[in-house]
Motif scaffolding. Sequence first.
Motif, PDB file in Angstrom:
ATOM      1  N   ASP A 161      45.831  47.137  56.268  1.00 44.37           N
ATOM      2  CA  ASP A 161      45.059  47.896  57.255  1.00 44.37           C
ATOM      3  C   ASP A 161      43.575  47.600  57.027  1.00 44.37           C
ATOM      4  N   ASP A 162      42.987  46.849  57.942  1.00 45.64           N
ATOM      5  CA  ASP A 162      41.588  46.412  57.773  1.00 45.64           C
ATOM      6  C   ASP A 162      40.603  47.574  57.682  1.00 45.64           C
ATOM      7  N   SER A 163      40.991  48.741  58.199  1.00 45.44           N
ATOM      8  CA  SER A 163      40.056  49.879  58.188  1.00 45.44           C
ATOM      9  C   SER A 163      39.890  50.481  56.793  1.00 45.44           C
ATOM     10  N   VAL A 164      40.845  50.189  55.880  1.00 49.73           N
ATOM     11  CA  VAL A 164      40.789  50.803  54.546  1.00 49.73           C
ATOM     12  C   VAL A 164      40.954  49.815  53.394  1.00 49.73           C
ATOM     13  N   ALA A 165      41.273  48.548  53.689  1.00 50.97           N
ATOM     14  CA  ALA A 165      41.538  47.565  52.624  1.00 50.97           C
ATOM     15  C   ALA A 165      40.358  47.428  51.667  1.00 50.97           C
ATOM     16  N   GLN A 166      39.144  47.671  52.162  1.00 59.38           N
ATOM     17  CA  GLN A 166      37.936  47.531  51.328  1.00 59.38           C
ATOM     18  C   GLN A 166      37.924  48.488  50.139  1.00 59.38           C
ATOM     19  N   TYR A 167      38.697  49.569  50.205  1.00 56.04           N
ATOM     20  CA  TYR A 167      38.675  50.589  49.146  1.00 56.04           C
ATOM     21  C   TYR A 167      39.648  50.283  48.001  1.00 56.04           C
ATOM     22  N   LEU A 168      40.415  49.204  48.110  1.00 56.26           N
ATOM     23  CA  LEU A 168      41.492  48.960  47.150  1.00 56.26           C
ATOM     24  C   LEU A 168      41.062  48.022  46.022  1.00 56.26           C
ATOM     25  N   PRO A 169      41.231  48.434  44.772  1.00 55.03           N
ATOM     26  CA  PRO A 169      41.057  47.495  43.665  1.00 55.03           C
ATOM     27  C   PRO A 169      42.182  46.459  43.711  1.00 55.03           C
ATOM     28  N   LYS A 170      41.892  45.258  43.249  1.00 51.18           N
ATOM     29  CA  LYS A 170      42.929  44.224  43.191  1.00 51.18           C
ATOM     30  C   LYS A 170      44.092  44.736  42.341  1.00 51.18           C
ATOM     31  N   THR A 171      45.314  44.640  42.878  1.00 51.19           N
ATOM     32  CA  THR A 171      46.500  45.177  42.201  1.00 51.19           C
ATOM     33  C   THR A 171      47.643  44.175  42.294  1.00 51.19           C
ATOM     34  N   LYS A 186      39.151  37.780  35.498  1.00 47.35           N
ATOM     35  CA  LYS A 186      38.208  38.081  36.580  1.00 47.35           C
ATOM     36  C   LYS A 186      37.446  39.387  36.358  1.00 47.35           C
ATOM     37  N   TYR A 187      38.112  40.392  35.762  1.00 51.25           N
ATOM     38  CA  TYR A 187      37.551  41.748  35.751  1.00 51.25           C
ATOM     39  C   TYR A 187      37.313  42.333  34.358  1.00 51.25           C
ATOM     40  N   HIS A 188      37.551  41.579  33.301  1.00 54.84           N
ATOM     41  CA  HIS A 188      37.231  41.982  31.918  1.00 54.84           C
ATOM     42  C   HIS A 188      38.149  43.091  31.364  1.00 54.84           C
ATOM     43  N   PHE A 189      38.533  44.045  32.204  1.00 55.19           N
ATOM     44  CA  PHE A 189      39.515  45.023  31.745  1.00 55.19           C
ATOM     45  C   PHE A 189      40.402  45.438  32.912  1.00 55.19           C
ATOM     46  N   VAL A 190      41.609  45.901  32.562  1.00 55.08           N
ATOM     47  CA  VAL A 190      42.579  46.280  33.591  1.00 55.08           C
ATOM     48  C   VAL A 190      43.264  47.583  33.194  1.00 55.08           C
ATOM     49  N   TYR A 191      43.852  48.218  34.199  1.00 53.81           N
ATOM     50  CA  TYR A 191      44.716  49.377  33.956  1.00 53.81           C
ATOM     51  C   TYR A 191      46.152  48.973  34.276  1.00 53.81           C
ATOM     52  N   VAL A 203      49.375  55.647  31.491  1.00 55.71           N
ATOM     53  CA  VAL A 203      48.312  54.766  31.970  1.00 55.71           C
ATOM     54  C   VAL A 203      47.668  54.089  30.765  1.00 55.71           C
ATOM     55  N   ILE A 204      47.610  52.759  30.802  1.00 57.11           N
ATOM     56  CA  ILE A 204      47.169  51.978  29.641  1.00 57.11           C
ATOM     57  C   ILE A 204      45.995  51.087  30.041  1.00 57.11           C
ATOM     58  N   LEU A 205      44.923  51.137  29.272  1.00 56.66           N
ATOM     59  CA  LEU A 205      43.741  50.301  29.528  1.00 56.66           C
ATOM     60  C   LEU A 205      43.755  49.131  28.551  1.00 56.66           C
ATOM     61  N   ILE A 206      43.599  47.911  29.087  1.00 59.18           N
ATOM     62  CA  ILE A 206      43.546  46.712  28.244  1.00 59.18           C
ATOM     63  C   ILE A 206      42.231  45.978  28.520  1.00 59.18           C
ATOM     64  N   ARG A 207      41.510  45.674  27.454  1.00 61.49           N
ATOM     65  CA  ARG A 207      40.219  44.971  27.562  1.00 61.49           C
ATOM     66  C   ARG A 207      40.241  43.760  26.623  1.00 61.49           C
ATOM     67  N   TYR A 208      39.738  42.632  27.137  1.00 62.94           N
ATOM     68  CA  TYR A 208      39.673  41.434  26.294  1.00 62.94           C
ATOM     69  C   TYR A 208      38.223  41.173  25.888  1.00 62.94           C
ATOM     70  N   GLN A 209      37.989  41.117  24.599  1.00 63.78           N
ATOM     71  CA  GLN A 209      36.651  40.858  24.054  1.00 63.78           C
ATOM     72  C   GLN A 209      36.565  39.368  23.710  1.00 63.78           C
ATOM     73  N   VAL A 251      49.548  46.343  37.675  1.00 64.76           N
ATOM     74  CA  VAL A 251      48.311  46.029  36.944  1.00 64.76           C
ATOM     75  C   VAL A 251      47.166  46.111  37.942  1.00 64.76           C
ATOM     76  N   GLN A 252      46.146  46.895  37.592  1.00 59.82           N
ATOM     77  CA  GLN A 252      45.058  47.186  38.527  1.00 59.82           C
ATOM     78  C   GLN A 252      43.712  46.779  37.946  1.00 59.82           C
ATOM     79  N   GLN A 253      42.909  46.184  38.785  1.00 58.76           N
ATOM     80  CA  GLN A 253      41.540  45.802  38.418  1.00 58.76           C
ATOM     81  C   GLN A 253      40.792  46.972  37.790  1.00 58.76           C
ATOM     82  N   GLY A 254      40.126  46.735  36.661  1.00 60.99           N
ATOM     83  CA  GLY A 254      39.298  47.766  36.058  1.00 60.99           C
ATOM     84  C   GLY A 254      37.987  47.926  36.798  1.00 60.99           C
ATOM     85  N   ILE A 255      37.558  49.150  36.967  1.00 63.88           N
ATOM     86  CA  ILE A 255      36.302  49.454  37.675  1.00 63.88           C
ATOM     87  C   ILE A 255      35.345  50.147  36.708  1.00 63.88           C
TER      88      ILE A 255
END
Length: 406
Positions: A161-171, A186-191, A203-209, A251-255
């Motif tokens: 839906d083009d009216s709301v797609a802008q609000y979605l993190p990459k999943t 791409k995003y340094h950390f993910v959920y 809910v698990i947060l993964i970050r790569y250093q 898996v969801q893009q970290g914000i």
Amino acid sequence: MNTLQNTISISEHLIEMLCIPFEGTIEPIIIGNTLQLGPLVGIFTAGFTESLLRPIGDRSFMFANLIAENNQKNSFIFVFGTHGIDWENETIQGYFFTNKRWIKEVVPFPTVIYNRLPNRKVEVHKSIKRVRQKLEKEYKIPWFNPGFFNKWDLYLKLKNDDSVAQYLPKTLKFNNFDTIEELLSKYHFVYVKPENGSLGSRVILIRYQREEGIYYCRYRDFETNRLQKFSTLQSLINHVFRNMKIHDFIVQQGISLIRYEHQPVDFRVHTNKDALGKWHVTVIAGKIAGKGSTTTHLNNGGRVKTLEELFDQEKAKRIHEKLSTAALKISESLDRQVDGHIGEIGFDIGVDKDETIWLFEANSKPGRSIFSNPSFQENDKQIKKLFLEYATHLSKQGNELEASMK
């Protein structure tokens, strides 16, 4: 009829025949040649006890508040489960909250049903599904809300839906290690979160250093927030996900969220329909993550504040407008795409450092933990008022449909 007072009085015998549970002021609805007294709103749930003090266990207080707020508003509202249905006589033994106590009364089938089943496991039980189908399909009783939302299904619907797609993190669906590596690059950390989870569970947060070549993982283990590091992604997954089915996760893009007192903040936004079926934003609450927590949920140590407590007046107004616009657009999009009647949605929405809006989750049966903050007392009352408005709207629609079929 007494035309001076515009009231209808009926005999005790007729009250008994109609199974009217107790005296009260109700609104007569005339459809064709039929006079209906109501609406009669049934709240369908499970988890009943033998006690009339707390007939629905810990949720008794929540239901009592909802009913008490609407007791003087031309309606009868009751709670019921599968065990109270008498199919032969087409009646239900329901639980009413009146005069500050619970009572049991036998009433006809409701004119509208509010779905408040407590969890997904109960919702998919065969007996529950059978009862719902029979009341909805055979007896043509309108239901709201639909079942619990699935995060991945919702993402696919909104993405198109083009009216709301802008609000979605990459999943992405969690298929293998590459899924996480792709988003981490791409995003340094993910959920990583379950498709059908709730209350921030698992809910698990993964970050790569990169400098260290180390994977950091933050998650909640029983009642403890944990932070661990692993040399490889495979060792992380083997340890943290050892008792889980990874194909049930996304898996969801970290914000990088805006912060308050150095802690991440996201927002709970409720939308509700009114007497005309139109969406309204009814509450916006800021949720501050607890120390070491992957989420802002209160059960993980989170705190709730108003926008005015978090920001200066100008920024609070700006954030309020952005969140309201997004929530209303997404509500309308889901309304178009999800089967059944939706009367309320609770959104978990993030705002990043550039004030871009990101949708994390949508809940078809939103919890009420944010109302522990007394600042939201009036919002709580408005939500309860709109619940009855929309129930009445559906009740009238259902009766008009039934009358047209006769």
